[in-house]
Design an enzyme around this catalytic site. Structure first.
Site, short mmCIF file in Angstrom:
data_model
loop_
_atom_site.label_atom_id
_atom_site.label_comp_id
_atom_site.label_asym_id
_atom_site.label_seq_id
_atom_site.Cartn_x
_atom_site.Cartn_y
_atom_site.Cartn_z
N THR A 1 40.02 26.78 42.31
CA THR A 1 38.57 26.70 42.40
C THR A 1 38.09 26.26 43.78
O THR A 1 36.89 26.30 44.06
CB THR A 1 38.01 25.72 41.36
OG1 THR A 1 38.56 24.42 41.60
CG2 THR A 1 38.38 26.17 39.94
N LYS A 2 39.04 25.82 44.65
CA LYS A 2 38.68 25.36 46.00
C LYS A 2 39.61 26.02 47.01
O LYS A 2 40.70 26.48 46.68
CB LYS A 2 38.80 23.84 46.09
CG LYS A 2 37.80 23.10 45.21
CD LYS A 2 37.94 21.59 45.37
CE LYS A 2 36.93 20.85 44.50
NZ LYS A 2 37.08 19.38 44.62
N HIS B 1 29.02 35.68 36.19
CA HIS B 1 27.86 36.03 35.39
C HIS B 1 26.86 34.87 35.37
O HIS B 1 27.25 33.70 35.29
CB HIS B 1 28.27 36.36 33.95
CG HIS B 1 29.01 37.64 33.82
ND1 HIS B 1 28.37 38.86 33.77
CD2 HIS B 1 30.33 37.92 33.77
CE1 HIS B 1 29.27 39.82 33.67
NE2 HIS B 1 30.48 39.28 33.67
#
Length: 204
Positions: free
Chosen positions: A174-175, A122
């Site tokens: 996240t990676k 978002h």
């Protein structure tokens, strides 16, 4: 110009089409879409199984493919409103999983319980407009063949998990994850890698 392009280029037609497909301010398609369009629009392989207590919030304008002998367990949610959801063969989508496209899952992948894969984010940068009203961004998630994603893990938008890798339970990825690796933690880091020269999963 075909009907699909006409609808895309005409805001009023687009709004009408979306209203007919799903109620306003909702993500779940209307019952007639689930019963009479989706079964003919989306692909389900031989022996594939979707348990009865699932939320299959898929719309006809984005792909949703479930490979042969794959299972989506109870209380899972699949949503292709912002991007395709493509699931390979012999995949187990575990109890309580949430898969929001764009997501591509290879073959022989295990998703344990309460895993979240979301290719959507978002917007939040305008401090005046409520976050819920700001434009969304997407970045595809890809999970290669033979991976195991542990319970309560979160895979964030844009992440690519390489072949035969393991995400430890409770991790936030996240990676990108290299092939033949084990990652753990928040944010997840590589803790083991398979060394072909020695045939051992070595600590990093």
């Amino acid at each position: 110009m075909n009907l699909k392009n006409n609808i895309k280029q005409n805001p009023r037609l687009k709004q009408l089409a979306l209203y007919l497909l799903m109620p306003r301010h909702q993500a779940r398609p209307r019952t007639w879409v689930r019963w009479f369009i989706n079964p003919f629009r989306h692909k389900k392989g031989k022996g594939a199984l979707i348990r009865r207590r699932t939320r299959i919030d898929v719309l006809p304008f984005q792909p949703f493919n479930l490979g042969s002998y794959s299972t989506i367990e109870d209380f899972a949610t699949i949503n292709n409103g912002m991007g395709a959801v493509v699931i390979g063969n012999h995949v187990r989508v575990g109890i309580g999983n949430v898969v929001i496209g764009p997501v591509t899952i290879g073959h022989h992948v295990i998703l344990a319980q309460n895993v979240v894969l979301s290719g959507l984010n978002h917007g939040y940068t305008d401090p005046v407009i409520p976050i819920a009203l700001q434009p969304c961004t997407i970045a595809p998630i890809q999970i290669d063949d033979d991976c195991w994603i542990g319970a309560n893990s979160v895979i964030t938008a844009g992440v690519h998990i390489g072949k035969h890798s393991v995400v430890a339970g409770g991790s936030v990825v996240t990676k990108n994850v290299p092939p033949y690796s084990v990652v753990a933690g928040n944010p997840a880091k590589v803790i083991r890698r398979y060394q072909e020269s020695t045939g051992v999963w070595e600590k990093v």
